[in-house]
Design a protein around this motif. Structure first.
Motif, short mmCIF file in Angstrom:
data_model
loop_
_atom_site.label_atom_id
_atom_site.label_comp_id
_atom_site.label_asym_id
_atom_site.label_seq_id
_atom_site.Cartn_x
_atom_site.Cartn_y
_atom_site.Cartn_z
N LEU A 49 0.80 -1.29 0.10
CA LEU A 49 -0.13 -0.09 -0.07
C LEU A 49 0.78 1.18 0.08
CD1 LEU A 49 -2.71 -1.03 2.43
CD2 LEU A 49 -2.89 -1.03 0.05
N LYS A 50 0.50 2.44 -0.49
CA LYS A 50 1.31 3.53 -0.78
C LYS A 50 0.18 4.70 -0.57
CE LYS A 50 4.11 4.34 -3.68
NZ LYS A 50 5.17 4.80 -4.88
N THR A 51 0.40 5.78 0.15
CA THR A 51 -0.61 6.79 0.35
C THR A 51 -0.01 8.01 -0.16
OG1 THR A 51 -1.57 5.86 2.20
CG2 THR A 51 -1.90 8.35 1.75
N LEU A 52 -0.53 8.70 -1.51
CA LEU A 52 0.01 9.75 -2.08
C LEU A 52 -1.01 11.17 -2.06
CD1 LEU A 52 1.58 8.30 -5.20
CD2 LEU A 52 2.82 9.15 -3.40
N SER A 53 -0.34 12.11 -2.22
CA SER A 53 -1.34 13.40 -2.42
C SER A 53 -1.99 13.15 -3.81
CB SER A 53 -0.39 14.62 -2.43
OG SER A 53 -1.11 15.79 -2.83
N VAL A 54 -3.07 13.59 -3.92
CA VAL A 54 -3.76 13.32 -5.41
C VAL A 54 -3.08 14.24 -6.33
CG1 VAL A 54 -5.98 14.03 -6.45
CG2 VAL A 54 -5.98 12.84 -4.42
N THR A 55 -2.46 15.46 -6.06
CA THR A 55 -1.63 16.36 -6.67
C THR A 55 -0.63 15.53 -7.31
OG1 THR A 55 -2.17 18.24 -5.42
CG2 THR A 55 -0.37 18.43 -6.91
N ALA A 56 0.22 14.85 -6.52
CA ALA A 56 1.22 13.84 -7.12
C ALA A 56 0.86 12.70 -8.27
CB ALA A 56 2.03 13.19 -5.93
N LEU A 57 -0.33 12.30 -7.68
CA LEU A 57 -0.97 11.23 -8.64
C LEU A 57 -1.14 11.90 -10.09
CD1 LEU A 57 -1.78 8.28 -8.43
CD2 LEU A 57 -3.87 8.88 -7.83
N LEU A 58 -1.55 13.16 -9.98
CA LEU A 58 -2.27 13.81 -11.30
C LEU A 58 -1.08 14.46 -12.18
CD1 LEU A 58 -5.54 15.45 -10.19
CD2 LEU A 58 -5.14 13.40 -11.73
N ASP A 59 0.11 14.33 -11.61
CA ASP A 59 1.49 14.85 -12.10
C ASP A 59 1.72 13.93 -13.20
OD1 ASP A 59 3.79 15.99 -12.82
OD2 ASP A 59 4.89 15.75 -11.00
N ASN A 60 1.85 14.56 -14.64
CA ASN A 60 2.01 13.74 -15.83
C ASN A 60 3.55 13.04 -15.96
OD1 ASN A 60 -0.57 14.09 -16.80
ND2 ASN A 60 -0.05 15.83 -18.02
N GLN A 61 4.47 13.77 -15.16
CA GLN A 61 5.90 13.12 -15.15
C GLN A 61 6.02 12.08 -14.03
OE1 GLN A 61 8.30 16.71 -14.26
NE2 GLN A 61 7.91 17.36 -16.55
N GLN A 62 4.96 11.69 -13.31
CA GLN A 62 5.27 10.61 -12.37
C GLN A 62 4.48 9.46 -12.79
OE1 GLN A 62 5.33 11.75 -8.11
NE2 GLN A 62 5.52 13.98 -8.66
N PHE A 63 2.97 9.90 -13.04
CA PHE A 63 1.90 8.76 -13.32
C PHE A 63 1.12 9.02 -14.55
CE2 PHE A 63 2.65 8.53 -8.60
CZ PHE A 63 2.64 7.16 -8.36
N GLU A 64 0.65 8.05 -15.11
CA GLU A 64 -0.33 8.23 -16.19
C GLU A 64 -1.43 7.41 -15.96
OE1 GLU A 64 1.64 7.27 -19.70
OE2 GLU A 64 1.44 5.15 -19.39
N ILE A 65 -2.69 7.53 -16.52
CA ILE A 65 -3.78 6.64 -16.24
C ILE A 65 -3.62 5.24 -17.12
CG2 ILE A 65 -6.28 6.37 -16.41
CD1 ILE A 65 -6.66 9.09 -15.78
N ALA A 66 -3.79 4.05 -16.74
CA ALA A 66 -3.68 3.18 -17.52
C ALA A 66 -5.03 2.87 -18.07
CB ALA A 66 -3.29 2.04 -16.58
N THR A 67 -5.05 2.61 -19.45
CA THR A 67 -6.24 2.40 -20.47
C THR A 67 -6.49 0.94 -20.85
OG1 THR A 67 -5.22 3.32 -22.28
CG2 THR A 67 -6.16 4.88 -20.86
N ASP A 68 -7.35 0.68 -21.03
CA ASP A 68 -7.64 -0.92 -21.59
C ASP A 68 -7.38 -0.74 -23.09
OD1 ASP A 68 -8.56 -1.54 -19.20
OD2 ASP A 68 -10.58 -1.35 -19.64
N ALA A 69 -6.60 -1.44 -23.65
CA ALA A 69 -6.17 -1.36 -25.15
C ALA A 69 -6.58 -2.54 -25.86
CB ALA A 69 -4.49 -1.25 -24.93
#
Length: 69
Positions: A49-69
């Motif tokens: 488990l990991k807890t992050l600020s939503v701001t960090a989660l929305l940072d395009n340099q750190q995370f991206e939304i995984a989409t169904d391909a």
């Protein structure tokens, strides 16, 4: 102007960089100051488990939304 995206439970994000991996949002909480935090679990190891600020989660340099391909 930056457009805000909404983070909801059940979304899966891919962490960018060498320590990548896929993380699923399991809970959204606010702290005493009103900042939103997302609790994430790793999809390949649900005990991690990991807890992050939503701001960090929305940072395009750190995370991206995984989409169904």
């Amino acid at each position: 102007m930056r457009r805000k995206r909404e983070v909801v439970e059940g979304q899966i994000y891919r962490k960018l960089g060498p320590s990548g991996g896929f993380w699923q949002v399991v809970a959204i909480r606010k702290d005493g100051m009103g900042t939103q935090h997302a609790q994430l679990k790793r999809t390949d190891d649900p005990k991690t488990l990991k807890t992050l600020s939503v701001t960090a989660l929305l940072d395009n340099q750190q995370f991206e939304i995984a989409t169904d391909a």
